[in-house]
Design an enzyme around this catalytic site. Structure first.
Site, mmCIF file in Angstrom:
data_model
loop_
_atom_site.group_PDB
_atom_site.id
_atom_site.type_symbol
_atom_site.label_atom_id
_atom_site.label_comp_id
_atom_site.label_asym_id
_atom_site.label_seq_id
_atom_site.Cartn_x
_atom_site.Cartn_y
_atom_site.Cartn_z
ATOM 1 N N GLU A 50 0.815 -1.215 0.000
ATOM 2 C CA GLU A 50 0.000 0.000 0.000
ATOM 3 C C GLU A 50 0.852 1.270 0.000
ATOM 4 O O GLU A 50 0.442 2.305 -0.526
ATOM 5 C CB GLU A 50 -0.954 0.012 1.200
ATOM 6 C CG GLU A 50 -2.080 -1.010 1.106
ATOM 7 C CD GLU A 50 -1.709 -2.370 1.661
ATOM 8 O OE1 GLU A 50 -0.512 -2.617 1.938
ATOM 9 O OE2 GLU A 50 -2.619 -3.207 1.831
ATOM 10 N N PHE A 112 -11.386 -6.946 13.825
ATOM 11 C CA PHE A 112 -10.316 -7.406 12.955
ATOM 12 C C PHE A 112 -9.957 -6.315 11.943
ATOM 13 O O PHE A 112 -10.830 -5.745 11.294
ATOM 14 C CB PHE A 112 -10.744 -8.691 12.222
ATOM 15 C CG PHE A 112 -9.710 -9.185 11.255
ATOM 16 C CD1 PHE A 112 -8.476 -9.626 11.708
ATOM 17 C CD2 PHE A 112 -9.963 -9.182 9.887
ATOM 18 C CE1 PHE A 112 -7.510 -10.073 10.806
ATOM 19 C CE2 PHE A 112 -9.002 -9.627 8.982
ATOM 20 C CZ PHE A 112 -7.775 -10.074 9.451
ATOM 21 N N GLN A 113 -8.687 -6.022 11.814
ATOM 22 C CA GLN A 113 -8.155 -4.986 10.909
ATOM 23 C C GLN A 113 -8.780 -3.616 11.183
ATOM 24 O O GLN A 113 -8.995 -2.825 10.266
ATOM 25 C CB GLN A 113 -8.334 -5.392 9.443
ATOM 26 C CG GLN A 113 -7.458 -6.595 9.084
ATOM 27 C CD GLN A 113 -7.325 -6.843 7.590
ATOM 28 O OE1 GLN A 113 -8.226 -6.568 6.828
ATOM 29 N NE2 GLN A 113 -6.181 -7.387 7.191
ATOM 30 N N LYS A 162 -17.339 -0.264 5.981
ATOM 31 C CA LYS A 162 -17.825 -1.225 4.993
ATOM 32 C C LYS A 162 -19.342 -1.143 4.813
ATOM 33 O O LYS A 162 -19.842 -1.256 3.693
ATOM 34 C CB LYS A 162 -17.424 -2.644 5.418
ATOM 35 C CG LYS A 162 -17.617 -3.659 4.316
ATOM 36 C CD LYS A 162 -17.000 -5.002 4.692
ATOM 37 C CE LYS A 162 -17.101 -5.972 3.519
ATOM 38 N NZ LYS A 162 -16.473 -7.259 3.828
ATOM 39 N N MET A 473 24.557 8.184 1.824
ATOM 40 C CA MET A 473 24.485 9.503 2.446
ATOM 41 C C MET A 473 24.793 9.423 3.940
ATOM 42 O O MET A 473 25.489 10.282 4.495
ATOM 43 C CB MET A 473 23.104 10.125 2.216
ATOM 44 C CG MET A 473 22.999 11.562 2.683
ATOM 45 S SD MET A 473 24.218 12.641 1.893
ATOM 46 C CE MET A 473 23.248 13.329 0.542
#
Lengths: 565, 158
Positions: A50, A112-113, A162, A473
C-alpha cells in the site's frame, strides 16, 4: 440515482476525470473493489504494497498535474499507506486516498483490521473524513478532490466503513460546494505587488529564489518570462528543478545543503530575495540567522502559514504564484535589467571559482557521470524519479532538466523507497516519455516488490541503481562527522540485482564501464521493458559541495581541487 | 528554546462537527505545548462553535500555531486577543460549618454568591477575570474549601 456507497466512489472518480487508480484490495474495501471490477472507465494498477500505491499516485500527480488517487483497505492496509500520505503532505502533492474501515457497528470494538485511521492521518493530511452515512458521500468526495487540488495542494484521506459502502442512497454529484471556512486566497494584494516591484527596481543585487510551488501552480513559463525580462539571476530549490531550463543563462543553480557554490554565495550576497513558492526549508537555508543576512525578502506563497514562518518577509504576498507573477509582469517596465550587469558578473565569477563538477576516476565509474550521461543520451525525452540519498542529490545537481514536472522526488519527507513506485505513476501519466528512476543499493530494496507491479502492467520503468555497497548519504555523514565509524551502513551483502529483476520478469544489467553503461541504457530503452541497470560506482564518493547541518550557506565544504599531474 | 514564554488567549470559530476539537488540540500537542484552559460551546443559531484557548509559549510558536489554525479546513476565524474582556467561573464547595456570611461577603467582592446550601456543604460561585479568580481562591483558603472547579476563560475582543 439510487446507488450504493461503493458505486458512489466509482461515479465520483469518473466525474472527476480519474483515469488511473493505484491500490490494493482487502476485507473492508471489497465492496468498492467489486464495483471496480464491473467498470471500464479507469484502470486500476495493483501495487504490491500500500505504501507503493500512494507513492505511485504521488508520481502520477506530480507528472500530470492532476489529483492522484489511491485505494486501500483498513488496518494494516491503511497504516502501510501512512508514509505515502506524510510524503505527499510534506511535498504538497494533491491526492485523494480512500480507505476501507470496519463497519460502523464494529468501530471502537478492536475489530479485525480495525485502526483509528482518521486519528492517525490527521497530522499528515491536508484534511480527512470518516464517512458515517452514505448520504454524505457525494459531498465528501467532491470536497476531497476540491480541497486536494486547490490552495496549497495536499493529500485528503476519506475513510469509509464497509456498511457505508453497501448503503444505498441517492447520488447527485452535480452539487455546489459550500465551504464557507475554506477559501484559498489566490489573488495577490495589488499594493503589496506594487511595493515589491519597486523594491526590485531599487535593488542592486536581487536574486530569484524559485521553489516547488511554481510547479504546483503551473507557473513555470510565467516565471521564465519574469526572469528573462528582468535579467535577474535565479537559484532553484531541489523541488523547483525544471522551472528554468538547465541551460538558462540566468539560472545560477540549485542552492542549499548540496547547492552549488555560486548559488549559495549568491544567496549570501544578495540584497533582495525574491522568493516564489518557497518555504525556507532548513536544507535550503542552513543557519537561519546567517541566511541572506543583508537582504530584504519578498515572499510569494499561497499558504499564509509559510510566510514569515522562518524568515521574516518584508514584502509578504499571499496568492497563487501564477496570478502574482502575471500581475508583476504587468509592471515589468519598472525594472531595468542593465542595472544588474555587475551582479551577474559577480555570480559568474563565483561559478568560475568553484564550478559544480566532479573528478573522474580511472578505476570505477563515478555516480555523477552516470546521471550526466543519462542526461546527454535521453535529456528532455526522460522523466526522472529518484529515491533518497546521495544519488538523489546528484540527480538534482547533474541532470539537465528542461521542463517543469520532469522531476519527481521525495523532497520534504525524504522517503527511501519512493522512487520506483513513483516512476510507475509517472509512466502511467506520461507514457510517451522514458521513465527513469535513479536509485541506490539501499533505497531500491525498500519497495523492490514493485517489480511485479511494473512487469504485470507492462510499465517499463528503467531503474538505474548506483551501487556503492553503502547506505551512501549516512556513510558520508559518518565519514565526515563521526570519525569514519561506519555504523550499519556497509551494504556489502547484497542480492544479485540482475537475477532479482529477472526473477520478476524484468531484465537486468550489471555495468562497470562507460561503454557497458551506454550499451545497457540503449538496450533497455529499445526493449521498452522493466529494467534494472546496476552500475558499480566508486564506493567513497561524497556529495559536494556540502553545508554541514546547521552551518551557514557560505561555509561550504568544497570538492577538493584536482592536483594537476 | 530560550524565547520568553507569554500567556496568550486565542479564540477560534469552528464548524461544530466531529473531530474538530482534536484537529485543533493536535497543533498544540504536536509542538509539546500545553493548553492551560480550553472552553468550547456552540454559537447560538449557527453551525459554529467557539473555542477559547489559554496557552503560554514563545510568541513565535504561538503565532505559527494560530496561522496553522487558520489553515484547518473547518476553522472559520481565529482571534489572537490583545484587548479583551476575559472572564472565568469558579465554583467552590465548603463545609456547612464554615462562616456563611464571611464567604458570602467575599463572593460578592468577586461577582459571586452562594448558589447552593445543603445539609453538609455549601457551594459558592464567582465570575471574574482569571487573575482575580486566583486572588479569590487564595482568600478563601482559610474557610477550608473541599473542592474547587474552574471553567477556563472565555474572552471577547473589546
Amino acid at each position: 440515482m439510487q446507488i450504493s456507497g461503493a458505486q458512489m466512489v466509482i461515479e465520483a472518480f469518473i466525474a472527476e476525470g480519474v483515469d488511473t487508480v493505484f491500490g490494493y484490495p482487502g476485507g473492508a474495501i471489497m465492496n468498492v473493489y467489486d464495483e471496480i471490477y464491473k467498470q471500464d472507465k479507469f484502470q486500476h494498477i495493483l501495487n504490491r504494497h500500500e505504501q507503493a500505491s500512494v507513492h505511485a499516485a504521488e508520481g502520477y500527480a506530480k507528472a500530470s498535474g492532476k489529483v492522484g488517487v489511491a485505494m486501500i483497505t483498513s488496518g494494516p492496509g491503511f497504516t502501510n499507506a501512512v508514509t505515502g500520505l506524510a510524503d505527499a503532505y510534506m511535498d504538497s502533492i494533491p491526492l485523494v486516498v480512500v480507505s476501507g474501515q470496519v463497519p460502523m457497528s464494529l468501530i471502537g470494538t478492536d475489530a479485525f483490521q480495525e485502526i483509528d485511521a482518521v486519528g492517525i492521518s490527521r497530522s499528515c493530511t491536508k484534511h480527512n473524513y470518516l464517512v458515517t452515512d452514505a448520504k454524505d458521500l457525494p459531498r465528501i468526495l467532491k470536497e476531497a478532490f476540491y480541497i486536494a487540488r486547490t490552495g496549497r495542494p495536499g493529500p485528503v484521506h476519506v475513510d469509509i466503513p464497509k456498511d457505508v459502502t453497501a448503503q444505498i442512497e441517492e447520488f447527485d454529484y452535480d452539487i455546489e460546494l459550500d465551504l464557507e471556512t475554506y477559501k484559498p486566497h489566490t489573488k495577490g494584494n495589488p499594493r503589496q505587488i506594487k511595493k515589491a516591484m519597486e523594491a526590485i527596481a531599487k535593488a542592486k543585487r536581487p536574486l530569484f529564489y524559485l521553489g516547488g510551488g511554481i510547479i504546483n501552480a503551473n507557473a513555470a513559463y510565467e516565471v521564465r518570462e519574469f526572469v528573462h525580462k528582468s535579467g535577474i539571476p535565479a537559484v532553484e530549490t531541489f523541488m523547483a528543478r525544471g522551472v528554468l531550463s538547465h541551460d538558462d543563462e540566468l539560472l545560477v543553480g540549485m542552492l542549499g545543503m548540496h547547492g552549488s557554490y555560486a548559488s549559495n554565495m549568491a544567496m549570501s550576497e544578495t540584497d533582495l530575495v525574491i522568493g516564489l513558492g518557497v518555504r525556507f526549508d532548513d536544507r535550503v537555508t542552513g543557519k537561519l540567522s546567517e541566511f541572506a543576512k543583508n537582504a530584504e525578502v519578498i515572499h510569494v506563497d499561497i499558504d499564509p502559514a509559510s510566510i514569515s514562518k522562518l524568515v521574516n518577509a518584508n514584502y509578504p504576498i499571499v496568492g497563487d504564484v501564477k496570478n502574482v507573477v502575471v500581475d508583476m509582469l504587468a509592471q515589468i517596465e519598472k525594472i531595468d535589467s542593465d542595472n544588474y550587469e555587475s551582479w551577474r558578473e559577480t555570480i559568474n565569477n563565483f561559478d568560475e571559482l568553484h564550478p559544480l563538477t566532479f573528478h573522474e576516476d580511472s578505476e570505477r565509474l563515478k555516480p555523477q557521470w552516470v546521471i550526466q550521461r543519462v542526461g546527454e543520451l535521453l535529456g528532455d525525452d526522460a522523466n526522472i524519479s529518484t529515491d533518497v540519498g546521495q544519488h538523489q542529490m546528484w540527480s538534482g545537481q547533474f541532470y539537465p532538466f528542461t521542463r517543469p514536472r520532469q522531476f519527481v522526488s521525495s523532497s520534504g519527507l525524504g522517503t527511501m523507497g519512493f522512487g520506483f513506485p513513483a516512476a510507475i505513476g509517472v509512466k502511467a501519466a506520461c507514457p510517451e516519455k522514458t521513465s527513469i528512476n535513479f536509485t541506490g543499493d539501499g533505497s531500491i530494496l525498500m519497495n523492490v516488490q514493485e517489480l511485479m507491479t511494473a512487469v504485470e502492467k507492462k510499465i517499463p520503468v528503467i531503474n538505474i541503481i548506483l551501487n556503492n555497497n553503502f547506505l551512501g548519504m549516512v556513510r558520508q555523514w559518518q565519514t565526515l562527522f563521526y570519525d569514519k565509524r561506519h555504523s550499519e551502513t556497509d551494504l556489502s551483502v547484497q542480492p544479485d540485482f540482475v537475477k532479482l529483476s529477472e526473477a520478476f520478469g524484468g531484465i537486468g544489467y550489471r555495468v562497470h564501464t562507460k561503454e557497458e553503461f551506454d550499451a545497457a541504457l540503449k538496450d533497455a530503452v529499445e526493449k521498452n521493458v522493466v529494467a534494472f541497470i546496476e552500475v558499480i560506482v566508486h564506493r567513497m564518493e561524497n556529495v559536494m559541495p556540502m553545508v554541514p547541518a546547521g552551518g551557514s550557506l557560505f561555509n561550504m565544504m568544497l570538492l577538493e581541487k584536482k592536483e594537476s599531474k | 528554546m530560550t524565547e520568553n514564554s507569554e500567556r496568550r488567549v486565542v479564540s477560534v470559530i469552528v464548524i461544530n462537527e466531529a473531530s474538530v476539537l482534536s484537529r485543533i488540540t493536535d497543533l498544540f500537542s504536536g509542538r509539546g505545548y500545553n493548553i492551560t484552559s480550553l472552553t468550547v460551546a456552540p454559537i447560538p443559531e449557527s453551525k459554529y462553535s467557539r473555542l477559547t484557548i489559554v496557552t503560554s509559549g514563545s510568541v513565535r510558536v504561538i503565532e505559527q500555531i494560530t496561522k496553522q489554525l487558520h489553515k484547518l479546513i473547518p476553522v472559520l476565524r481565529v482571534y489572537e486577543h490583545a484587548d479583551m474582556v476575559e472572564k472565568e467561573v469558579a465554583m467552590i464547595k465548603f463545609p456547612a460549618s464554615e462562616n456563611l456570611s464571611d464567604i458570602q461577603a467575599l463572593c460578592e467582592a468577586y461577582n459571586g454568591k452562594i448558589v447552593n446550601a445543603g445539609e453538609n456543604t455549601i457551594i459558592a460561585m464567582v465570575a471574574d477575570e482569571p487573575k482575580r479568580i486566583n486572588n479569590f481562591l487564595k482568600a478563601i483558603k482559610r474557610y477550608n474549601p473541599k473542592e474547587i472547579v474552574r471553567s477556563g476563560a472565555v474572552a471577547l475582543e473589546r
